[in-house]
Motif scaffolding. Structure first.
Motif, PDB file in Angstrom:
ATOM      1  N   GLU A 124       0.828  -1.215   0.000  1.00 13.43           N
ATOM      2  CA  GLU A 124       0.000   0.000   0.000  1.00 13.43           C
ATOM      3  C   GLU A 124       0.859   1.261   0.000  1.00 13.43           C
ATOM      4  N   VAL A 125       1.963   1.221   0.755  1.00 10.95           N
ATOM      5  CA  VAL A 125       2.864   2.376   0.817  1.00 10.95           C
ATOM      6  C   VAL A 125       3.592   2.546  -0.525  1.00 10.95           C
ATOM      7  N   GLY A 126       3.821   1.430  -1.212  1.00  9.88           N
ATOM      8  CA  GLY A 126       4.434   1.500  -2.535  1.00  9.88           C
ATOM      9  C   GLY A 126       5.945   1.646  -2.524  1.00  9.88           C
ATOM     10  N   GLN A 127       6.558   1.306  -1.405  1.00  7.57           N
ATOM     11  CA  GLN A 127       8.017   1.351  -1.303  1.00  7.57           C
ATOM     12  C   GLN A 127       8.513  -0.038  -0.912  1.00  7.57           C
ATOM     13  N   SER A 128       9.486  -0.533  -1.682  1.00  9.96           N
ATOM     14  CA  SER A 128      10.050  -1.842  -1.392  1.00  9.96           C
ATOM     15  C   SER A 128      10.793  -1.821  -0.056  1.00  9.96           C
ATOM     16  N   LEU A 129      10.681  -2.899   0.693  1.00 11.22           N
ATOM     17  CA  LEU A 129      11.388  -3.013   1.973  1.00 11.22           C
ATOM     18  C   LEU A 129      12.895  -3.046   1.778  1.00 11.22           C
ATOM     19  N   THR A 130      13.317  -3.600   0.667  1.00 11.10           N
ATOM     20  CA  THR A 130      14.745  -3.640   0.342  1.00 11.10           C
ATOM     21  C   THR A 130      14.971  -2.851  -0.938  1.00 11.10           C
ATOM     22  N   ARG A 131      16.180  -2.358  -1.099  1.00 10.44           N
ATOM     23  CA  ARG A 131      16.499  -1.652  -2.329  1.00 10.44           C
ATOM     24  C   ARG A 131      18.002  -1.733  -2.575  1.00 10.44           C
ATOM     25  N   ARG A 132      18.371  -1.953  -3.813  1.00 11.83           N
ATOM     26  CA  ARG A 132      19.774  -2.088  -4.151  1.00 11.83           C
ATOM     27  C   ARG A 132      20.561  -0.866  -3.687  1.00 11.83           C
ATOM     28  N   GLY A 133      21.625  -1.086  -2.946  1.00  9.65           N
ATOM     29  CA  GLY A 133      22.486  -0.001  -2.499  1.00  9.65           C
ATOM     30  C   GLY A 133      21.975   0.730  -1.267  1.00  9.65           C
ATOM     31  N   LEU A 134      20.760   0.394  -0.802  1.00 10.58           N
ATOM     32  CA  LEU A 134      20.155   1.176   0.274  1.00 10.58           C
ATOM     33  C   LEU A 134      19.698   0.290   1.431  1.00 10.58           C
ATOM     34  N   SER A 135      19.152  -0.863   1.122  1.00 17.74           N
ATOM     35  CA  SER A 135      18.652  -1.743   2.186  1.00 17.74           C
ATOM     36  C   SER A 135      18.736  -3.188   1.739  1.00 17.74           C
ATOM     37  N   ARG A 136      19.485  -3.968   2.476  1.00 13.40           N
ATOM     38  CA  ARG A 136      19.539  -5.396   2.195  1.00 13.40           C
ATOM     39  C   ARG A 136      19.086  -6.223   3.393  1.00 13.40           C
ATOM     40  N   ARG A 190      15.406  10.344  10.723  1.00 18.51           N
ATOM     41  CA  ARG A 190      15.300   9.136   9.888  1.00 18.51           C
ATOM     42  C   ARG A 190      13.845   8.952   9.431  1.00 18.51           C
ATOM     43  N   PRO A 191      13.648   8.669   8.128  1.00 17.15           N
ATOM     44  CA  PRO A 191      12.276   8.554   7.601  1.00 17.15           C
ATOM     45  C   PRO A 191      11.492   7.397   8.243  1.00 17.15           C
ATOM     46  N   ALA A 192      10.217   7.653   8.472  1.00 16.80           N
ATOM     47  CA  ALA A 192       9.339   6.642   9.074  1.00 16.80           C
ATOM     48  C   ALA A 192       7.948   6.774   8.465  1.00 16.80           C
ATOM     49  N   VAL A 193       7.198   5.707   8.520  1.00 19.54           N
ATOM     50  CA  VAL A 193       5.807   5.708   8.034  1.00 19.54           C
ATOM     51  C   VAL A 193       4.950   4.998   9.074  1.00 19.54           C
ATOM     52  N   LEU A 194       3.863   5.648   9.415  1.00 20.82           N
ATOM     53  CA  LEU A 194       2.877   5.042  10.299  1.00 20.82           C
ATOM     54  C   LEU A 194       1.735   4.584   9.402  1.00 20.82           C
ATOM     55  N   ILE A 195       1.284   3.337   9.571  1.00 19.66           N
ATOM     56  CA  ILE A 195       0.174   2.863   8.740  1.00 19.66           C
ATOM     57  C   ILE A 195      -0.829   2.100   9.593  1.00 19.66           C
ATOM     58  N   GLU A 196      -2.061   2.527   9.484  1.00 18.56           N
ATOM     59  CA  GLU A 196      -3.148   1.947  10.283  1.00 18.56           C
ATOM     60  C   GLU A 196      -4.146   1.264   9.347  1.00 18.56           C
ATOM     61  N   ASN A 197      -4.691   0.140   9.784  1.00 19.96           N
ATOM     62  CA  ASN A 197      -5.690  -0.593   8.997  1.00 19.96           C
ATOM     63  C   ASN A 197      -5.214  -0.881   7.571  1.00 19.96           C
ATOM     64  N   ALA A 198      -3.972  -1.319   7.450  1.00 18.70           N
ATOM     65  CA  ALA A 198      -3.405  -1.584   6.124  1.00 18.70           C
ATOM     66  C   ALA A 198      -4.288  -2.539   5.331  1.00 18.70           C
ATOM     67  N   THR A 199      -4.535  -2.209   4.087  1.00 18.74           N
ATOM     68  CA  THR A 199      -5.304  -2.961   3.075  1.00 18.74           C
ATOM     69  C   THR A 199      -6.815  -2.920   3.318  1.00 18.74           C
ATOM     70  N   LEU A 200      -7.270  -2.250   4.385  1.00 15.87           N
ATOM     71  CA  LEU A 200      -8.710  -2.165   4.669  1.00 15.87           C
ATOM     72  C   LEU A 200      -9.235  -0.776   4.317  1.00 15.87           C
ATOM     73  N   PRO A 201     -10.568  -0.627   4.222  1.00 16.15           N
ATOM     74  CA  PRO A 201     -11.130   0.673   3.850  1.00 16.15           C
ATOM     75  C   PRO A 201     -10.679   1.830   4.754  1.00 16.15           C
ATOM     76  N   GLY A 202     -10.518   1.594   6.036  1.00 20.19           N
ATOM     77  CA  GLY A 202     -10.093   2.672   6.941  1.00 20.19           C
ATOM     78  C   GLY A 202      -8.601   2.931   6.954  1.00 20.19           C
ATOM     79  N   GLN A 203      -7.905   2.478   5.907  1.00 23.21           N
ATOM     80  CA  GLN A 203      -6.445   2.610   5.881  1.00 23.21           C
ATOM     81  C   GLN A 203      -5.991   4.063   5.942  1.00 23.21           C
ATOM     82  N   ARG A 204      -4.925   4.301   6.717  1.00 21.25           N
ATOM     83  CA  ARG A 204      -4.331   5.623   6.810  1.00 21.25           C
ATOM     84  C   ARG A 204      -2.810   5.473   6.763  1.00 21.25           C
ATOM     85  N   ILE A 205      -2.165   6.245   5.901  1.00 22.16           N
ATOM     86  CA  ILE A 205      -0.704   6.193   5.760  1.00 22.16           C
ATOM     87  C   ILE A 205      -0.153   7.568   6.109  1.00 22.16           C
ATOM     88  N   ILE A 206       0.739   7.641   7.094  1.00 23.67           N
ATOM     89  CA  ILE A 206       1.292   8.918   7.535  1.00 23.67           C
ATOM     90  C   ILE A 206       2.817   8.889   7.463  1.00 23.67           C
TER      91      ILE A 206
END
Lengths: 256, 256
Positions: free
Chosen positions: B131-143, B196-212
């Protein structure tokens, strides 16, 4: 191959799960059933591809060591297909957001003005855990699980990799079968005890599945039993009973 | 309620996925369709339970702070049901092998001579990442990606928890919404940078989803926007662009 003029172009980035076809999500299965074209990795099983009977199937990527030029070519193919097909699926083994290089494809598509919808999949570590029958976490024993790929023989990165693994309660190593010796050396060098419980699992959830309980020090020898399938390594106290130990007898490191 | 005399007793431990009903696996859906009884957590969505139309539905467990006596009662209910019903399903939110206390139930069932088959599910961290649209891993950044629950205010455990999180590239914190202040304090205390960047996500994949999208230091304030749904916290360089930063400008810690 239907022209895509009336609707906004979109690509579905879909997780193919750990191996067995019935471990895809319902959402993934419904998308495959109506897909016009499916770009898939070599590791996606034929039974999964058979769920997209109408689709043109395009094999992309390599099992290991994909070159960045190849990645650019995949990106280009996805962008082109989004302009030409109604339902474009990019199918990746496991979950697309873990070790799938998804961000490079997402970035290229967004840059081209193409919407991306991501459908999660069961990552190999979860398929393997279900088969091994041991929870990744356990009250009083493990409250953290790290998923990583080993960076062997590369100085600083090697150090960071082993330190990250050392501080987590349970460790899940992907693409690990051929690097068992380096992994054991790296983790023992970082301070984990050689007798720490470990499990090697090949072809998780598929007919050729093999589960080999061992220890950190025993990994290299155990790895010689592997065939050519994708393999994971699981390490942690939660696997103690698989090798006949009580969990309490296996501290993580000499310092613990 | 069919007597179960001819066949060996068995319980299916099934992952209900992150929320949306079509994120169950095909295998899970087929089991629910033929289940005679389903023991489920409070967090399993009504749309998922509706996939088991023939089953007696039994709500077990609590949303947080389940007592061990309650766990023993669940174990007993599962053992009893295995002797009385043909298809017994224990349905757990997300994946049963991650933060589900599965091992206590597996142990009790095996001890009673009852077979356990585990069907993996999409864990919340993967639903959220899609839902956030960002891969948990990324070449050169997160393994490396660590999944954990915070242990706040408990001395040694608190220290270990923060150290484990500090050494991984991407951090996924479960059951984290109400502990945002302690989490931010703990991780900044362990050496992670406040920005450091962070994302709060509530009710992921459900209608009440909120991404902060926010930062480590911004988590407590962001958490005030949450309602009462289950929430995850994602932390790492891979989320930099969500808050308008280039990933390279955000070292993990002052020492990095």
């Amino acid at each position: 191959m239907k022209p895509n003029s009336a609707i906004a172009p979109k690509v579905y980035l879909v997780g193919a799960g750990p191996g067995a076809a019935d471990l895809l999500t319902l959402r993934a299965a419904r998308l495959l059933a109506r897909a016009d074209i499916v770009f898939h990795d070599a590791l996606v099983h034929a039974d999964v591809l058979a769920m997209a009977p109408q689709a043109r199937l395009v094999l992309v990527g390599k099992r290991s060591g994909r070159l960045s030029t190849a990645q650019r070519f995949i990106n280009r193919q996805l962008v082109d297909a989004a302009g030409r097909y109604r339902c474009v699926v990019r199918l990746k083994g496991g979950d697309p957001m873990l070790f799938g290089r998804a961000q490079e494809e997402i970035g290229a598509l967004r840059e081209a003005g193409i919407a991306v919808e991501i459908v999660p999949g069961i990552s190999a570590g979860f398929g393997a855990s279900a088969e091994v029958g041991q929870s990744l976490t356990r009250r009083g024993l493990s409250r953290s699980v790290i998923f990583l790929t080993p960076a062997v023989g590369t100085g600083e990165a090697r150090h960071e990799w082993a330190q990250a693994a050392r501080h987590a309660d349970t460790v899940v190593l992907y693409m690990a079968g051929r690097q068992a010796q380096d992994i054991a050396d790296g983790l023992i060098g970082a301070g984990l005890l050689p007798q720490r419980p470990a499990v090697l699992i090949e072809n998780a959830t598929l007919p050729g599945q093999r589960i080999i309980p061992t220890t950190l020090a025993g990994l290299p020898l155990a790895a010689r039993q592997l065939a050519d399938g994708p393999a994971l390594i699981l390490i942690g106290d939660v696997y103690a009973e698989l090798i006949g130990l009580a969990a309490a007898t296996t501290p993580r490191s000499a310092a613990a």
